[in-house]
Write an enzyme that holds these catalytic residues in place. Structure first.
Site, PDB file in Angstrom:
ATOM      1  N   HIS A 176       8.372 -58.044 -44.108  1.00  0.00           N
ATOM      2  CA  HIS A 176       7.552 -56.959 -44.571  1.00  0.00           C
ATOM      3  C   HIS A 176       6.645 -56.272 -43.840  1.00  0.00           C
ATOM      4  O   HIS A 176       6.756 -55.155 -43.666  1.00  0.00           O
ATOM      5  CB  HIS A 176       7.141 -57.744 -45.953  1.00  0.00           C
ATOM      6  CG  HIS A 176       6.002 -56.582 -46.784  1.00  0.00           C
ATOM      7  ND1 HIS A 176       4.744 -56.446 -46.386  1.00  0.00           N
ATOM      8  CD2 HIS A 176       6.446 -55.849 -47.562  1.00  0.00           C
ATOM      9  CE1 HIS A 176       4.260 -55.498 -47.294  1.00  0.00           C
ATOM     10  NE2 HIS A 176       5.227 -55.014 -48.023  1.00  0.00           N
TER      11      HIS A 176
ATOM     12  N   CYS B 158      21.305 -48.498 -42.807  1.00  0.00           N
ATOM     13  CA  CYS B 158      19.909 -48.230 -43.043  1.00  0.00           C
ATOM     14  C   CYS B 158      19.193 -49.457 -43.022  1.00  0.00           C
ATOM     15  O   CYS B 158      17.898 -49.603 -43.311  1.00  0.00           O
ATOM     16  CB  CYS B 158      19.650 -47.708 -44.505  1.00  0.00           C
ATOM     17  SG  CYS B 158      20.248 -48.794 -45.889  1.00  0.00           S
TER      18      CYS B 158
HETATM   19  C1  PEP Z   1      18.892 -53.994 -45.951  1.00  0.00           C
HETATM   20  O1  PEP Z   1      18.783 -55.192 -46.496  1.00  0.00           O
HETATM   21  O2  PEP Z   1      19.200 -53.926 -44.556  1.00  0.00           O
HETATM   22  C2  PEP Z   1      17.794 -52.879 -46.251  1.00  0.00           C
HETATM   23  C3  PEP Z   1      17.820 -51.798 -45.523  1.00  0.00           C
HETATM   24  O3  PEP Z   1      17.228 -53.048 -47.588  1.00  0.00           O
HETATM   25  P1  PEP Z   1      16.049 -53.961 -47.568  1.00  0.00           P
HETATM   26  O4  PEP Z   1      15.288 -54.187 -46.148  1.00  0.00           O
HETATM   27  O5  PEP Z   1      14.964 -53.042 -48.360  1.00  0.00           O
HETATM   28  O6  PEP Z   1      16.204 -55.256 -48.150  1.00  0.00           O
END
Ligand code: PEP
Ligand code: MG
Length: 870
Positions: free
Chosen positions: A452, A826
């Site tokens: 985080h 992403c």
């Molecule tokens: C991922 O899991 O790569 C993603 C972009 O989602 P998050 O980091 O919000 O779980």
């Protein structure tokens, strides 16, 4: 295979065999520059030597023959008593490793030749100073005698005589020092200092080869990812003396300013001195421009050579030179080390001067240089004095200084009182956001590159060091221990998010922002780019930053980040704790008002561009009140404390990241996704009413089963049609999915028809492919790296073998069905320059990353773009 290569035989392209230094000396010799004569013993020989720990007899004979040739070429003799030949023996590997390996100067001096040198130069002070330097260097490098034995004697001697510096010493002083140094040598080796120059030379060559494996060289190679099996070459070169009288001297100059990049000779010069005097800082050198006053012809000759070398190498040069009795010699040239700002400035200037192409300019830069242009850095002077307290992961670049606070609340209070703050926590959670936003830097003792703290800090452009496991953080006592050091609340800490280093106290910062330069590099990169870069962003601030760095729309707006403001978190909690659908609907309609405004802003900012909005993803427990908030929750909701505690207890999960989250929430709490969808579509309708074209794309997280996707899509589409019917107007929209579970990747054949676009969530996909918790893995991943079990942290650089294979198969099967649907990445590796070439290879259409990583991603795309391109 040649073991020995003369300067006159080699070229600059033979760095692997001759080392960078040797290859450049060869090149300079071949273009007719005044380089003292010499030869190179190759890296091949070094590798053999390191295997057998001895020089072979044929090689020894070759070296002896080479010395004889050098004697002929220089009209001097090695150990002779007419014109003694002295040589330097220097290391030089393929990649520059400044001062990591050994060098010996003045080889060839003996009790005999020192007298000849003194007589020939009529300068016994100089001759005996050279001799004592040789005994000292040879003792240290060849025999491992600690330098301090020599140095402390010299210091005591000067003190006894009342000399302020070495410059006060005269010939008898150095003579006496030589005698004592020889006895120190004898004391430590039980041998006489060798009086045979050939013996000196052969031992020196072996010692330089061995210095390839000294601890500092090994560490340097580890840090700079240089292979350990390259070996070093050894250059043996006639010594010229900058300390042989008034018309002599030595200096170092860059063809451009290495800090700013501005054109013009930039360097220093010391009259009557040897190279190491400049480096050692015993005397203060003069600016090179002074040479124009004292020796104008030499200055003119040197300026011309500097220009010629820069034109020849087509890059800024760092040149070492020596003047011996009015004769100029060039001892070394290499591409000069420079700051990130200078690197970018020089690359741009060389293009406008017509010396290199834009493509070559882009290849001169590294993505982290662009990072550095965006963030302040520690001043080189303050870094030189500091030693790191600890090191964690370089999670978000830049440097920052502030006072340490152990809770978001304390950070906010201190910030409001006008302090610069560093938030130091074991790990952060969404509730810390207020403290994170106001911090100069965020430091955590746990968590990895996708924790985080790391993700949010990168989004905010705040410097972050994550997972620094040397830190033991005690938030209760408001202190952290790092080895012996204790950090208390309010103490100054300096944080380098580019290297991961932490320093006690306040280092000085220098701003290095230069958006004009950055813009040029972005423009050139985009001209060559065949993939696009979108942004992971949801706040107006982030979206504007992303746009200024050339983002091609939004690749991931994480809507859960919109639920954490003080006004939103309570209705969100109410949604979660609600016992009936009606109660939930009331809270949801409050949230919808906020979301509608959020999405309107988002779509207004990104109009004409793609905007991917992801529906709620994290497990609900992340939003729940903490024990100290139960009372307030009871007051606000009207539920009893017991009920609240019971409900929170019921919602607890052993492994929430694998639990009730993502689209699973969408299935089980349909109202939440419906509220979000309504807010997105109504916002799009309202924005399109203003005449703007909008492209909302709704993305569903953590799909594993095609039935999940089918059910959710059907529900959302039906819902959207109702909204269109209600308002009697429509906007274009898409519903896509994240590919972030291995099962989804394996079953893209079934999933492909159900989604309008795809985006790999490599954070979760890495977590689930390895089975490494993304929040807990940092500690053991570091140990895996140390032990060589993993060569890279898969959260920093895409794991091509495993995760990459799943992605490749998934893309291939989607592409069998459709060429139209966009496929992006992403997760954090989408912004990792090192992963981008692979992502292109497997057929990704776009990458999406935090705003501050966007420029580096564009550059990486341009650098890996195949030729020819439009
Ligand atoms: C991922 O899991 O790569 C993603 C972009 O989602 P998050 O980091 O919000 O779980
Ligand atoms: Mg995810």
């Amino acid at each position: 295979m040649k073991n020995i290569v003369w300067f006159s035989e080699g070229t600059k392209d033979q760095k692997e065999l001759l080392g960078g230094k040797g290859a450049n000396l060869a090149e300079m010799t071949s273009i007719g520059l005044p380089v003292p004569a010499g030869f190179i013993v190759t890296t091949d020989v070094c590798r053999q030597f390191l295997e057998n720990q001895q020089l072979t007899q044929p090689l020894v004979e070759e070296i002896i023959r080479a010395v004889a040739t050098l004697e002929e070429r220089t009209h001097k003799s090695f150990g002779g008593n007419q014109q003694p030949l002295l040589v330097s023996v220097r290391s030089g590997a393929k990649y520059s490793m400044p001062r990591m390996m050994d060098t010996i100067l003045n080889l060839g001096l003996t009790d005999q030749t020192v007298q000849t040198l003194a007589a020939n130069t009529k300068n016994p002070t100089f001759a005996y100073d050279c001799y004592r330097r040789l005994i000292q260097m040879y003792g240290d490098v060849v025999k491992g005698i600690d330098k301090s034995h020599f140095e402390s004697y010299l210091t005591t001697y000067k003190h006894k005589k009342g000399y302020p510096s070495d410059q006060s010493m005269v010939a008898p002083d150095w003579q006496e020092i030589c005698e004592v140094f020889k006895s120190i040598y004898m004391e430590h080796t039980q041998e006489r200092f060798p009086q045979d120059p050939l013996e000196q030379l052969l031992s020196a060559v072996q010692a330089v080869f061995r210095s390839w494996n000294n601890p500092r060289a090994i560490t340097y190679r580890k840090i700079h990812k240089i292979a350990h099996d390259l070996g070093t070459a050894v250059t043996v070169q006639e010594m010229v003396f900058g300390n042989s009288g008034a018309a002599s001297g030595t200096g170092v100059a860059f063809t451009r300013d290495p800090t700013t990049g501005h054109r013009g000779l930039f360097g220093e010069f010391l009259a009557c001195a040897q190279g190491e005097d400049v480096v050692a800082g015993v005397r203060t050198p003069r600016p090179i421009s002074d040479l124009a006053k004292t020796q104008p012809e030499i200055h003119a000759q040197f300026s011309a050579i500097a220009e010629l070398l820069e034109d020849h190498y087509k890059d800024m040069q760092d040149i070492e030179f020596t003047i011996e009795k009015g004769r100029l010699f060039v001892l070394q040239t290499r591409n000069g080390k420079r700051t990130a700002k200078a690197a970018v400035q020089i690359a741009i200037d060389l293009v406008s001067e017509g010396k290199i192409t834009k493509k070559a300019a882009l290849h001169r830069l590294t993505p982290d240089m662009l990072d550095q242009l965006l963030h302040p850095i520690f001043s080189p002077e303050s870094l030189a004095k500091a030693s790191p307290l600890g090191q964690g992961l370089p999670a978000s670049p830049g440097a920052a200084v502030g006072r340490v606070y152990f809770s978001a609340e304390a950070a906010v209070n201190a910030h409001q009182a006008g302090e610069k703050v560093i938030l130091l926590r074991q790990e952060t959670s969404p509730e810390d956001i207020d403290g994170m936003v106001v911090s100069e830097a965020i430091v955590t003792s746990r968590g990895g590159m996708t924790s985080h703290a790391a993700v949010v800090a990168r989004g905010l452009g705040v410097c972050c060091v994550a997972g620094c496991d040397q830190l033991a953080v005690d938030s209760f006592l408001k202190q952290a221990r790092c080895g012996e050091a204790i950090i208390q609340e309010g103490d100054y800490l300096s944080v380098d998010g580019t290297t991961g280093n932490l320093y006690q106290g306040a280092l000085s910062l220098v701003a290095s922002q230069d958006f004009g330069l950055l813009q040029t590099i972005l423009d050139w990169s985009k001209e060559r780019a065949d993939l696009v870069v979108r942004a992971n962003a949801e706040t107006i601030e982030e979206i504007k930053t992303a746009a200024s760095f050339g983002a091609a729309g939004i690749g991931l707006a994480r809507t859960e980040h919109m639920f954490f403001g003080e006004s939103r978190i309570w209705p969100m909690r109410q949604v979660i704790l609600a016992e009936t659908t009606e109660e939930r609907q009331v809270a949801l309609s409050q949230l919808k008002t906020f979301q509608l405004n959020d999405f309107k802003e988002l779509l207004l900012q990104t109009k004409e561009q793609k905007c991917v909005i992801r529906l709620l993803d994290p497990p609900l427990h992340e939003f729940l009140p903490r024990p100290q908030e139960y009372e307030e929750m009871a007051k606000r909701s009207g539920y009893s404390l017991e009920k609240i505690k019971q409900r929170i207890h019921d919602l607890q999960e052993v492994n929430p990241m694998m639990g009730h989250r993502g689209s699973r929430l969408g299935i089980t709490y349909p109202e939440i996704y419906e509220m979000q969808t309504a807010a997105i579509i109504e916002a799009a309708l309202q924005v399109s009413d203003t005449g703007s074209v909008v492209y909302p794309e709704i993305m569903l997280p953590l799909i594993s089963i095609s039935e999940e996707m089918r059910v959710l899509r059907e529900r959302l589409e039906m819902y959207i049609r109702q909204i269109f019917a209600h308002y009697q107007k429509e906007v274009p929209f898409k519903i896509g999915m994240m590919l972030e579970t291995p099962r989804a990747c394996l079953l893209t054949k079934e999933l492909a028809p159900l989604a309008d676009f795809f985006s790999f969530g490599t954070n979760d996909l890495t977590q689930m492919t390895f089975g490494f918790s993304r929040d807990d893995a940092a500690g053991f991943i570091q140990r895996y790296l140390d032990q060589g079990i993993l060569s890279e942290d898969p959260y920093q650089h895409l794991d091509k073998a495993g995760v990459g294979q799943l992605m490749e198969q998934a893309i291939a099967s989607i592409r069998q069905q459709t060429k139209e649907k966009a496929i992006g990445v992403c997760g954090e590796v989408g912004g990792d320059p090192q992963s981008i070439a692979f992502l292109r290879e497997i057929g990704i259409d776009y990458v999406s990353c935090s705003p501050y990583r966007i420029p580096a991603a564009w550059l990486a795309i341009a650098q890996s773009a195949p030729d020819p391109l439009s």
